[in-house]
Motif scaffolding. Structure first.
Motif, PDB file in Angstrom:
ATOM      1  N   MET A   1       0.837  -1.206   0.000  1.00 44.23           N
ATOM      2  CA  MET A   1       0.000   0.000   0.000  1.00 44.23           C
ATOM      3  C   MET A   1       0.871   1.255   0.000  1.00 44.23           C
ATOM      4  O   MET A   1       1.887   1.320   0.674  1.00 44.23           O
ATOM      5  CB  MET A   1      -0.898  -0.003   1.244  1.00 44.23           C
ATOM      6  N   LYS A   2       0.475   2.244  -0.789  1.00 44.80           N
ATOM      7  CA  LYS A   2       1.216   3.493  -0.847  1.00 44.80           C
ATOM      8  C   LYS A   2       1.069   4.262   0.465  1.00 44.80           C
ATOM      9  O   LYS A   2       0.063   4.155   1.149  1.00 44.80           O
ATOM     10  CB  LYS A   2       0.692   4.368  -1.988  1.00 44.80           C
ATOM     11  N   VAL A   4       0.299   7.294   2.895  1.00 39.66           N
ATOM     12  CA  VAL A   4      -0.760   8.302   2.870  1.00 39.66           C
ATOM     13  C   VAL A   4      -0.190   9.646   2.435  1.00 39.66           C
ATOM     14  O   VAL A   4       0.877  10.061   2.881  1.00 39.66           O
ATOM     15  CB  VAL A   4      -1.407   8.420   4.268  1.00 39.66           C
ATOM     16  N   LYS A   5      -0.928  10.303   1.564  1.00 41.10           N
ATOM     17  CA  LYS A   5      -0.591  11.676   1.190  1.00 41.10           C
ATOM     18  C   LYS A   5      -1.509  12.592   1.985  1.00 41.10           C
ATOM     19  O   LYS A   5      -2.734  12.536   1.864  1.00 41.10           O
ATOM     20  CB  LYS A   5      -0.778  11.886  -0.314  1.00 41.10           C
ATOM     21  N   SER A  35       4.561  15.150   4.469  1.00 41.30           N
ATOM     22  CA  SER A  35       5.041  13.760   4.520  1.00 41.30           C
ATOM     23  C   SER A  35       6.556  13.661   4.571  1.00 41.30           C
ATOM     24  O   SER A  35       7.110  12.633   4.960  1.00 41.30           O
ATOM     25  CB  SER A  35       4.511  12.989   3.312  1.00 41.30           C
ATOM     26  N   GLU A 198      -4.954  11.358   0.348  1.00 38.98           N
ATOM     27  CA  GLU A 198      -4.965  10.326  -0.686  1.00 38.98           C
ATOM     28  C   GLU A 198      -4.319   9.059  -0.122  1.00 38.98           C
ATOM     29  O   GLU A 198      -3.461   9.131   0.758  1.00 38.98           O
ATOM     30  CB  GLU A 198      -4.223  10.806  -1.939  1.00 38.98           C
ATOM     31  N   ASN A 199      -4.762   7.907  -0.594  1.00 35.95           N
ATOM     32  CA  ASN A 199      -4.244   6.588  -0.188  1.00 35.95           C
ATOM     33  C   ASN A 199      -4.538   6.271   1.279  1.00 35.95           C
ATOM     34  O   ASN A 199      -3.813   5.493   1.900  1.00 35.95           O
ATOM     35  CB  ASN A 199      -2.723   6.480  -0.406  1.00 35.95           C
ATOM     36  N   TYR A 200      -5.591   6.852   1.830  1.00 36.17           N
ATOM     37  CA  TYR A 200      -5.892   6.663   3.249  1.00 36.17           C
ATOM     38  C   TYR A 200      -6.945   5.593   3.457  1.00 36.17           C
ATOM     39  O   TYR A 200      -8.028   5.650   2.865  1.00 36.17           O
ATOM     40  CB  TYR A 200      -6.361   7.974   3.875  1.00 36.17           C
ATOM     41  N   ASP A 201      -6.633   4.619   4.309  1.00 43.76           N
ATOM     42  CA  ASP A 201      -7.569   3.575   4.702  1.00 43.76           C
ATOM     43  C   ASP A 201      -8.044   3.895   6.122  1.00 43.76           C
ATOM     44  O   ASP A 201      -7.246   3.842   7.063  1.00 43.76           O
ATOM     45  CB  ASP A 201      -6.892   2.208   4.668  1.00 43.76           C
ATOM     46  N   SER A 204      -7.055   1.842   9.194  1.00 48.36           N
ATOM     47  CA  SER A 204      -5.650   1.753   9.601  1.00 48.36           C
ATOM     48  C   SER A 204      -5.369   2.562  10.857  1.00 48.36           C
ATOM     49  O   SER A 204      -6.013   3.581  11.115  1.00 48.36           O
ATOM     50  CB  SER A 204      -4.732   2.240   8.472  1.00 48.36           C
ATOM     51  N   THR A 209       0.152   3.764   8.153  1.00 44.35           N
ATOM     52  CA  THR A 209      -0.067   4.790   7.130  1.00 44.35           C
ATOM     53  C   THR A 209       1.156   5.047   6.258  1.00 44.35           C
ATOM     54  O   THR A 209       1.051   5.737   5.242  1.00 44.35           O
ATOM     55  CB  THR A 209      -0.469   6.128   7.776  1.00 44.35           C
ATOM     56  N   TYR A 386     -13.919   8.743   3.665  1.00 42.45           N
ATOM     57  CA  TYR A 386     -13.064   7.646   3.215  1.00 42.45           C
ATOM     58  C   TYR A 386     -13.769   6.303   3.406  1.00 42.45           C
ATOM     59  O   TYR A 386     -14.510   6.131   4.366  1.00 42.45           O
ATOM     60  CB  TYR A 386     -11.740   7.644   4.000  1.00 42.45           C
TER      61      TYR A 386
END
Length: 386
Positions: A1-2, A4-5, A35, A198-201, A204, A209, A386
């Motif tokens: 997984m990328k 988080v932005k 970041s 972006e890329n946030y689950d 998590s 992250t 999200y």
């Protein structure tokens, strides 16, 4: 997984031009980094944004002041920008402080817990921006404790700067989602924009992250401390040390009068999952019981998804009261000639304190907490991003 932005990263990459000619105020502290650990204030200036005022919450814009210490207005030393303290003589910005601003931006790392004061700074600023027709922008950041909701919601008579807006104790929203909830549910009439990550689950925890831990306040140096804080903050309402003034706040719990061996044996009987603990002696060098040898326990999180910090805290208080009835005390203060209890403000009701006095433990509150958490989760669902 990328990785988080962050909202800050997205804002600077994609939205700067929209704000180039606006006069900007920024509510922030040492957590306001991107970041790559670069400070938002420096990045705003580098991008040519008109950053004209800064606003600091509890602990100040450098997150250096002690818990509860009043912070004075100042000048940011690197860029010479005025800093208005929102944790000193006032808790909300005045009309004069907001004058000359076109937009007020909020960029602070939250911890997802109702008693954390930063969220009330945001709420009060939103209310004032609504009154003064100033746009409010939230640069979103992860909820380090995930979207999990736990604990009671707060009763109206127990609202304060460590609890309000009908929030569950652990509310499971990012700071941007929380802003949406506050704006709609409490008719703040704020022109609100949330810059999403972006890329946030949302399932998590912070250590999942891809971001580096960003100490949100002086006594939460790691995610483990923050997980324990989700319950052990309640112990600030009784006459024990929660480890403030040591290297491990909220991992150490103790007092000079505690029989740590008996406490260990009694708490073990509850068979709490996701945590282990041991006897520990420690000396806080500041805050409650400073320079006194405290006997108690040290806690270790072994499974962040199975531990129930709130249940653990209630059972720990129950053990302390039962083992040491002559020494245990609920901390209180007098307000309008009435004795108030800090524990009640933190948990949001006087029901739980009275029940513990009658011998209740966390299992006696399970049904209530499950019902209140479920109702709150339904209420906030439409504000999720999200």
């Amino acid at each position: 997984m990328k990785a988080v932005k962050l909202g800050l990263d997205v804002f600077l990459e994609k939205l700067v031009d929209r704000y180039k000619n606006l006069r900007i105020g920024l509510i922030t502290n040492a957590t306001g980094i991107n970041s790559e650990l670069k400070r938002n204030v420096d990045l705003f200036v580098e991008k040519g944004l008109k950053l004209v005022k800064l606003f600091g919450p509890e602990h100040g814009i450098f997150t250096a002041a002690a818990d509860g210490a009043k912070v004075q207005d100042s000048i940011e030393p690197k860029h010479g920008i005025i800093v208005h303290s929102l944790y000193g003589e006032r808790l909300r910005p005045t009309e004069e402080m907001l004058s000359g601003l076109d937009v007020l931006v909020y960029d602070i790392q939250d911890v997802g817990l109702r008693f954390y004061t930063y969220i009330y700074t945001m709420a009060y600023c939103m209310e004032e921006c609504g009154k003064n027709k100033i746009e409010f922008v939230v640069l979103d950041r992860p909820n380090p404790l995930s979207k999990k909701i736990e604990g009671p919601t707060i009763e109206k008579d127990f609202e304060s700067f460590v609890g309000g807006y009908e929030l569950a104790l652990r509310y499971g929203l990012t700071i941007g989602e929380l802003a949406r909830y506050l704006n709609e549910e409490f008719d703040m009439n704020t022109e609100l924009e949330v810059i999403k990550m972006e890329n946030y689950d949302p399932e998590s925890y912070f250590d999942e992250t891809g971001l580096l831990w960003n100490t949100p306040s002086p006594n939460l140096p790691s995610l483990e401390h923050t997980i324990l804080y989700a319950g052990f903050c309640l112990l600030e309402g009784v006459n024990v040390s929660v480890g403030r003034g040591t290297t491990h706040p909220f991992k150490f719990i103790g007092a000079p009068w505690i029989d740590s061996e008996k406490l260990y044996e009694e708490l073990k009987k509850f068979n709490h999952e996701g945590v282990v603990f041991r006897e520990r002696f420690f000396v806080p060098f500041a805050f409650k019981l400073s320079n006194q040898v405290c006997r108690g326990l040290e806690f270790f999180v072994t499974d962040k998804r199975r531990i129930k910090p709130l249940h653990l805290a209630i059972d720990l208080i129950s053990c302390l009261k039962r083992l040491h009835p002559e020494s245990f005390r609920w901390d209180s203060y007098v307000h309008d000639e009435t004795e108030r209890y800090y524990f009640d403000l933190l948990i949001g009701s006087d029901f739980y304190r009275k029940a513990i006095d009658e011998g209740a433990t966390s299992k006696d509150f399970d049904r209530i907490w499950n019902e209140e958490s479920f109702k709150f989760s339904q209420r906030i669902e439409r504000y999720r991003l999200y």
